[in-house]
Design an enzyme around this catalytic site. Sequence first.
Site, PDB file in Angstrom:
ATOM      1  N   ARG A   1     -73.239  25.541  36.758  1.00 21.59           N
ATOM      2  CA  ARG A   1     -73.029  24.130  36.325  1.00 21.59           C
ATOM      3  C   ARG A   1     -72.443  23.132  37.353  1.00 21.59           C
ATOM      4  O   ARG A   1     -72.581  21.875  37.489  1.00 21.59           O
ATOM      5  CB  ARG A   1     -72.187  24.430  34.575  1.00 21.59           C
ATOM      6  CG  ARG A   1     -72.830  24.446  33.529  1.00 21.59           C
ATOM      7  CD  ARG A   1     -72.282  24.840  32.427  1.00 21.59           C
ATOM      8  NE  ARG A   1     -70.900  25.301  32.262  1.00 21.59           N
ATOM      9  CZ  ARG A   1     -70.905  26.503  31.785  1.00 21.59           C
ATOM     10  NH1 ARG A   1     -71.243  26.961  31.715  1.00 21.59           N
ATOM     11  NH2 ARG A   1     -69.470  26.519  32.026  1.00 21.59           N
ATOM     12  N   ILE A   2     -71.167  23.381  38.122  1.00 25.51           N
ATOM     13  CA  ILE A   2     -70.632  22.789  38.767  1.00 25.51           C
ATOM     14  C   ILE A   2     -70.986  22.288  39.448  1.00 25.51           C
ATOM     15  O   ILE A   2     -71.341  20.918  40.385  1.00 25.51           O
ATOM     16  CB  ILE A   2     -69.059  23.254  38.904  1.00 25.51           C
ATOM     17  CG1 ILE A   2     -67.709  23.298  37.752  1.00 25.51           C
ATOM     18  CG2 ILE A   2     -68.281  22.212  39.838  1.00 25.51           C
ATOM     19  CD1 ILE A   2     -66.665  23.873  37.806  1.00 25.51           C
TER      20      ILE A   2
ATOM     21  N   ILE B   1     -63.872  24.192  46.372  1.00 23.22           N
ATOM     22  CA  ILE B   1     -62.907  23.672  44.669  1.00 23.22           C
ATOM     23  C   ILE B   1     -63.165  25.464  43.865  1.00 23.22           C
ATOM     24  O   ILE B   1     -62.815  24.339  42.744  1.00 23.22           O
ATOM     25  CB  ILE B   1     -63.636  23.011  44.430  1.00 23.22           C
ATOM     26  CG1 ILE B   1     -64.962  22.882  44.148  1.00 23.22           C
ATOM     27  CG2 ILE B   1     -63.287  21.351  45.648  1.00 23.22           C
ATOM     28  CD1 ILE B   1     -65.973  21.762  43.512  1.00 23.22           C
ATOM     29  N   SER B   2     -63.080  26.114  44.274  1.00 22.65           N
ATOM     30  CA  SER B   2     -63.661  26.727  43.264  1.00 22.65           C
ATOM     31  C   SER B   2     -62.084  28.320  43.643  1.00 22.65           C
ATOM     32  O   SER B   2     -61.257  27.519  42.336  1.00 22.65           O
ATOM     33  CB  SER B   2     -64.225  28.167  43.499  1.00 22.65           C
ATOM     34  OG  SER B   2     -64.160  29.194  45.212  1.00 22.65           O
ATOM     35  N   ARG B   3     -62.380  29.321  43.987  1.00 23.40           N
ATOM     36  CA  ARG B   3     -61.011  29.655  44.045  1.00 23.40           C
ATOM     37  C   ARG B   3     -59.842  29.805  45.337  1.00 23.40           C
ATOM     38  O   ARG B   3     -61.021  30.208  45.189  1.00 23.40           O
ATOM     39  CB  ARG B   3     -60.617  31.164  42.881  1.00 23.40           C
ATOM     40  CG  ARG B   3     -60.508  31.115  41.775  1.00 23.40           C
ATOM     41  CD  ARG B   3     -59.304  30.510  40.729  1.00 23.40           C
ATOM     42  NE  ARG B   3     -59.655  30.453  39.639  1.00 23.40           N
ATOM     43  CZ  ARG B   3     -59.961  28.852  39.188  1.00 23.40           C
ATOM     44  NH1 ARG B   3     -60.082  27.666  39.607  1.00 23.40           N
ATOM     45  NH2 ARG B   3     -59.916  29.124  37.740  1.00 23.40           N
TER      46      ARG B   3
ATOM     47  N   HIS C   1     -54.682  21.992  43.256  1.00 23.85           N
ATOM     48  CA  HIS C   1     -55.135  22.477  42.717  1.00 23.85           C
ATOM     49  C   HIS C   1     -55.065  21.901  41.594  1.00 23.85           C
ATOM     50  O   HIS C   1     -55.346  21.559  40.402  1.00 23.85           O
ATOM     51  CB  HIS C   1     -55.172  24.054  42.041  1.00 23.85           C
ATOM     52  CG  HIS C   1     -56.396  24.664  41.533  1.00 23.85           C
ATOM     53  ND1 HIS C   1     -56.113  25.906  40.966  1.00 23.85           N
ATOM     54  CD2 HIS C   1     -56.985  23.540  40.363  1.00 23.85           C
ATOM     55  CE1 HIS C   1     -57.714  26.211  40.596  1.00 23.85           C
ATOM     56  NE2 HIS C   1     -58.183  24.757  40.236  1.00 23.85           N
ATOM     57  N   ILE C   2     -56.718  19.991  41.537  1.00 22.39           N
ATOM     58  CA  ILE C   2     -56.455  19.133  40.472  1.00 22.39           C
ATOM     59  C   ILE C   2     -57.847  18.668  40.509  1.00 22.39           C
ATOM     60  O   ILE C   2     -57.909  17.804  39.244  1.00 22.39           O
ATOM     61  CB  ILE C   2     -55.570  18.092  41.441  1.00 22.39           C
ATOM     62  CG1 ILE C   2     -56.337  17.292  42.386  1.00 22.39           C
ATOM     63  CG2 ILE C   2     -53.918  18.316  41.319  1.00 22.39           C
ATOM     64  CD1 ILE C   2     -55.736  16.352  42.856  1.00 22.39           C
ATOM     65  N   GLY C   3     -58.574  19.319  40.521  1.00 23.75           N
ATOM     66  CA  GLY C   3     -59.770  19.552  40.103  1.00 23.75           C
ATOM     67  C   GLY C   3     -60.483  19.177  38.341  1.00 23.75           C
ATOM     68  O   GLY C   3     -61.037  17.798  38.122  1.00 23.75           O
TER      69      GLY C   3
ATOM     70  N   ASP D   1     -59.103  22.456  47.528  1.00 22.92           N
ATOM     71  CA  ASP D   1     -58.524  22.327  46.315  1.00 22.92           C
ATOM     72  C   ASP D   1     -57.427  23.582  45.982  1.00 22.92           C
ATOM     73  O   ASP D   1     -56.574  23.623  45.029  1.00 22.92           O
ATOM     74  CB  ASP D   1     -59.731  21.637  45.575  1.00 22.92           C
ATOM     75  CG  ASP D   1     -58.543  21.330  43.755  1.00 22.92           C
ATOM     76  OD1 ASP D   1     -57.970  20.566  44.251  1.00 22.92           O
ATOM     77  OD2 ASP D   1     -59.351  21.161  42.918  1.00 22.92           O
TER      78      ASP D   1
ATOM     79  N   GLU E   1     -50.859  29.041  45.126  1.00 22.28           N
ATOM     80  CA  GLU E   1     -51.106  27.339  44.488  1.00 22.28           C
ATOM     81  C   GLU E   1     -49.119  26.645  44.635  1.00 22.28           C
ATOM     82  O   GLU E   1     -49.012  27.553  43.092  1.00 22.28           O
ATOM     83  CB  GLU E   1     -51.522  26.675  44.130  1.00 22.28           C
ATOM     84  CG  GLU E   1     -52.889  27.538  44.710  1.00 22.28           C
ATOM     85  CD  GLU E   1     -54.268  27.294  43.042  1.00 22.28           C
ATOM     86  OE1 GLU E   1     -54.137  26.910  41.979  1.00 22.28           O
ATOM     87  OE2 GLU E   1     -55.470  27.228  43.567  1.00 22.28           O
TER      88      GLU E   1
END
Length: 367
Positions: free
Chosen positions: A201-202, A282-284, A332-334, A308, A313
């Site tokens: 989806r993302i 932007i995943s992990r 990590h501010i997605g 991100d 973190e």
Amino acid sequence: MEQKTSPYLLHIRSQIFSFLKQSSVNFHASSQRTFKAPSLGSKIMEKPCILATIIGPKGIYKCFKPCIEKHFTIIAYEEFLERKEDFAEKIRAVFVWGATLNVNQELLQALPKLQVVVNGGVGVDHLDIPLINSFGVKVCNTPHVVDNSTADIGMGLMLASARKILEGHNFSKYHESEYMPESSLGNDVSGATLGIIGMGRIGFKVAKRAQSFDMRILYHNRNRRTEEDERAVGAVYCEKMEELLQKSDFVMIVVSLSPHTHKLIGTKELAMMKPSSTLINISRGLVVDQDALVDALQKKVIKAAALDVTYPEPLPRDHPLLSLPNVIVLPHIGTHTVETSQIMVERMVVNSLAVLNGEQPPDEVKI
Ligand SMILES: O=C(O)C(=O)CO
């Protein structure tokens, strides 16, 4: 004075309302503005306690508390540790945001009345679901509502890196020279090739955004999307990830973390990328071998990275990634926006109330 709700928030909320209407959860929306979660059964006299862990430095941000406190008493994790005997029997739900709390055997044993662990976010790689389930406790997350803001941060990172936005800001602030140096020249995003690894989806939302930037879009995914989906965003499938790595100017990682994707991008994969390319994650953090990334950036195997997510973190201040030029690191501010966080919290409440009511929660994660 009543606060005005943004049209975006109302839109997302109405999406949740219609989703929940279709689901088996007994959910009533008394108005577009008021979010009314399912009422608790009459057997439960007191507000059930949740053991809430941190979303900010000192517990849950103040602005999100009213929505939770309508139904629950919030006990910060630190408070719980200090007064375990007072709280242990009362806690029915645990809210976690990412890896801020380790829901391990010890914690599960300490909470005999626990019924649900709800994660604020879609990725649940930090939760041992079989272990939690073995205590008769359900796990829920907040899918769908994170998609737009996470895709936005991916685009933001790509643009900031390519157009050297941070350098521009620093020049404006400090302007130690009359002109920006030659090294501050960026690269066009429009017309460049974006390779998306992970077209869920993302990833799809990222492709949609990139399409409007006139980018050429390649993607690699376990399962190929339908032709209709591909046409809708103009994305071309690469069966082999290698092909995508070789052809892309920007490689964006959007897969979820699993044993299959752990350190998916390492020395070999980075070497396949163009020397002029940028890696965006932007995943992990653990999807990328961070030591290999540092090495590749130092040796100019690739041009830049915009992350991100990292491990740990946040990164320690002396981490080499933080002193390299051409690297942007976010903590990590997605989903870290007022609107998305609000909807996530609301959805966490809906899920936990459903479980406490003996109903099927809309977002149970099963493996
Ligand atoms: O939803 C999640 O799991 C995220 O990490 C979004 O950034």
